[in-house]
Design a protein around this motif. Structure first.
Motif, mmCIF file in Angstrom:
data_model
loop_
_atom_site.group_PDB
_atom_site.id
_atom_site.type_symbol
_atom_site.label_atom_id
_atom_site.label_comp_id
_atom_site.label_asym_id
_atom_site.label_seq_id
_atom_site.Cartn_x
_atom_site.Cartn_y
_atom_site.Cartn_z
ATOM 1 N N ARG A 1 -1.218 -4.767 -10.248
ATOM 2 C CA ARG A 1 -2.383 -3.900 -10.397
ATOM 3 C C ARG A 1 -2.441 -2.918 -9.228
ATOM 4 N NH1 ARG A 1 -8.798 -5.379 -10.591
ATOM 5 N NH2 ARG A 1 -9.393 -3.216 -10.766
ATOM 6 N N ALA A 2 -2.713 -1.642 -9.523
ATOM 7 C CA ALA A 2 -2.832 -0.621 -8.490
ATOM 8 C C ALA A 2 -4.275 -0.140 -8.439
ATOM 9 C CB ALA A 2 -1.893 0.544 -8.781
ATOM 10 N N THR A 3 -4.888 -0.203 -7.266
ATOM 11 C CA THR A 3 -6.266 0.228 -7.066
ATOM 12 C C THR A 3 -6.277 1.458 -6.173
ATOM 13 O OG1 THR A 3 -7.057 -2.046 -7.247
ATOM 14 C CG2 THR A 3 -8.533 -0.464 -6.188
ATOM 15 N N PRO A 4 -6.895 2.559 -6.646
ATOM 16 C CA PRO A 4 -6.963 3.746 -5.800
ATOM 17 C C PRO A 4 -8.014 3.575 -4.708
ATOM 18 C CG PRO A 4 -8.090 4.151 -7.881
ATOM 19 C CD PRO A 4 -7.496 2.776 -7.965
ATOM 20 N N ILE A 5 -7.650 3.939 -3.486
ATOM 21 C CA ILE A 5 -8.549 3.899 -2.337
ATOM 22 C C ILE A 5 -8.777 5.349 -1.914
ATOM 23 C CG2 ILE A 5 -8.877 3.053 0.017
ATOM 24 C CD1 ILE A 5 -8.729 0.837 -2.149
ATOM 25 N N THR A 6 -10.050 5.751 -1.872
ATOM 26 C CA THR A 6 -10.368 7.139 -1.546
ATOM 27 C C THR A 6 -10.981 7.260 -0.155
ATOM 28 O OG1 THR A 6 -12.543 6.935 -2.590
ATOM 29 C CG2 THR A 6 -10.744 7.817 -3.953
ATOM 30 N N VAL A 7 -10.981 8.484 0.340
ATOM 31 C CA VAL A 7 -11.649 8.818 1.596
ATOM 32 C C VAL A 7 -12.540 10.026 1.313
ATOM 33 C CG1 VAL A 7 -9.708 10.228 2.411
ATOM 34 C CG2 VAL A 7 -11.351 9.297 4.047
ATOM 35 N N ASP A 8 -13.809 9.953 1.761
ATOM 36 C CA ASP A 8 -14.727 11.059 1.502
ATOM 37 C C ASP A 8 -14.746 12.042 2.680
ATOM 38 O OD1 ASP A 8 -16.418 10.000 3.480
ATOM 39 O OD2 ASP A 8 -17.875 9.215 2.052
ATOM 40 N N ALA A 9 -15.590 13.054 2.572
ATOM 41 C CA ALA A 9 -15.665 14.103 3.595
ATOM 42 C C ALA A 9 -16.105 13.583 4.950
ATOM 43 C CB ALA A 9 -16.613 15.204 3.125
ATOM 44 N N HIS A 10 -16.759 12.415 4.989
ATOM 45 C CA HIS A 10 -17.214 11.811 6.246
ATOM 46 C C HIS A 10 -16.207 10.825 6.816
ATOM 47 C CE1 HIS A 10 -21.065 13.642 5.394
ATOM 48 N NE2 HIS A 10 -21.041 13.087 4.200
ATOM 49 N N LEU B 1 -6.455 8.200 -0.837
ATOM 50 C CA LEU B 1 -5.765 7.974 0.429
ATOM 51 C C LEU B 1 -4.531 7.102 0.213
ATOM 52 C CD1 LEU B 1 -5.835 8.137 3.572
ATOM 53 C CD2 LEU B 1 -7.226 6.073 3.514
ATOM 54 N N ALA B 2 -4.711 6.054 -0.607
ATOM 55 C CA ALA B 2 -3.617 5.106 -0.858
ATOM 56 C C ALA B 2 -3.879 4.355 -2.153
ATOM 57 C CB ALA B 2 -3.512 4.114 0.300
ATOM 58 N N TRP B 3 -2.834 3.714 -2.645
ATOM 59 C CA TRP B 3 -2.927 2.799 -3.781
ATOM 60 C C TRP B 3 -2.606 1.407 -3.252
ATOM 61 C CZ3 TRP B 3 -4.239 4.653 -8.586
ATOM 62 C CH2 TRP B 3 -4.153 6.026 -8.776
ATOM 63 N N ALA C 1 0.877 -1.169 0.000
ATOM 64 C CA ALA C 1 0.000 0.000 0.000
ATOM 65 C C ALA C 1 0.911 1.213 0.000
ATOM 66 C CB ALA C 1 -0.901 0.005 1.229
ATOM 67 N N ILE C 2 0.698 2.091 -0.962
ATOM 68 C CA ILE C 2 1.530 3.296 -1.042
ATOM 69 C C ILE C 2 0.630 4.526 -0.911
ATOM 70 C CG2 ILE C 2 3.393 2.220 -2.348
ATOM 71 C CD1 ILE C 2 2.241 3.374 -4.881
ATOM 72 N N PRO C 3 1.146 5.620 -0.385
ATOM 73 C CA PRO C 3 0.334 6.820 -0.165
ATOM 74 C C PRO C 3 -0.244 7.375 -1.465
ATOM 75 C CG PRO C 3 2.458 7.009 0.935
ATOM 76 C CD PRO C 3 2.520 5.787 0.077
ATOM 77 N N GLY C 4 -1.381 8.035 -1.361
ATOM 78 C CA GLY C 4 -2.042 8.640 -2.510
ATOM 79 C C GLY C 4 -1.309 9.842 -3.077
ATOM 80 N N THR C 5 -0.496 10.475 -2.286
ATOM 81 C CA THR C 5 0.375 11.600 -2.667
ATOM 82 C C THR C 5 -0.267 12.626 -3.590
ATOM 83 O OG1 THR C 5 1.405 10.329 -4.456
ATOM 84 C CG2 THR C 5 2.515 10.300 -2.319
#
Length: 105
Positions: free
Chosen positions: A78-87, A69-71, A44-48
Motif C-alpha cells: 500500500r502506498a500512502t501519499p504524505i503532503t506538506v502544506d505552505a506552513h 512530499l513522499a509516498w 519511503a519514496i519521493p513525491g516526484t
C-alpha cells in the motif's frame, strides 16, 4: 500504542509507558482489549511532482492542492501519499478527492 517488544516468557506485548519511562505489558492497562495488526512501512519514496487535491478544503471552502512530499509504502504494497502544506506541516493525504500526477515535460 505501538508494540515495542514481546515478553519472551509470557508472550505478552510490551509498550512504552512514557510516564514511567519503561516498558509495560499491554495487559497492565485497564482499557486494553485487543491488539490490531498494522501495516509496517518498509519504504519511503519521493513525491516526484505528484499533488493531492481537495475540492473544498482551501480558503473559503474552495479548492486546495498540496505537493506530495513522499509516498510511504507498506509491507502489503500500500502506498500512502504524505503532503506538506505552505506552513511546512506534514500529513497524510488519504482524504484527498484525487491525486494529480506530475505534468509531462
Amino acid at each position: 500504542m505501538d508494540v515495542d517488544a514481546w515478553d519472551a516468557t509470557a508472550g505478552v506485548a510490551l509498550v512504552v509507558d512514557p510516564q514511567r519511562g519503561t516498558r509495560r505489558p499491554v495487559t497492565d492497562y485497564p482499557d486494553f482489549f485487543h491488539l490490531k495488526r498494522a501495516d509496517q512501512v518498509v519504504a519511503a519514496i519521493p513525491g516526484t511532482g505528484w499533488r493531492a487535491y481537495w475540492k473544498d478544503e482551501g480558503p473559503d471552502s474552495g479548492p486546495l492542492a498540496e505537493q506530495v512530499l513522499a509516498w510511504l509504502v507498506t509491507s502489503k504494497g500500500r502506498a500512502t501519499p504524505i503532503t506538506v502544506d505552505a506552513h511546512g506541516d506534514v500529513d497524510d493525504a488519504e482524504s484527498a478527492d484525487r491525486l494529480i500526477p506530475p505534468e509531462e515535460e
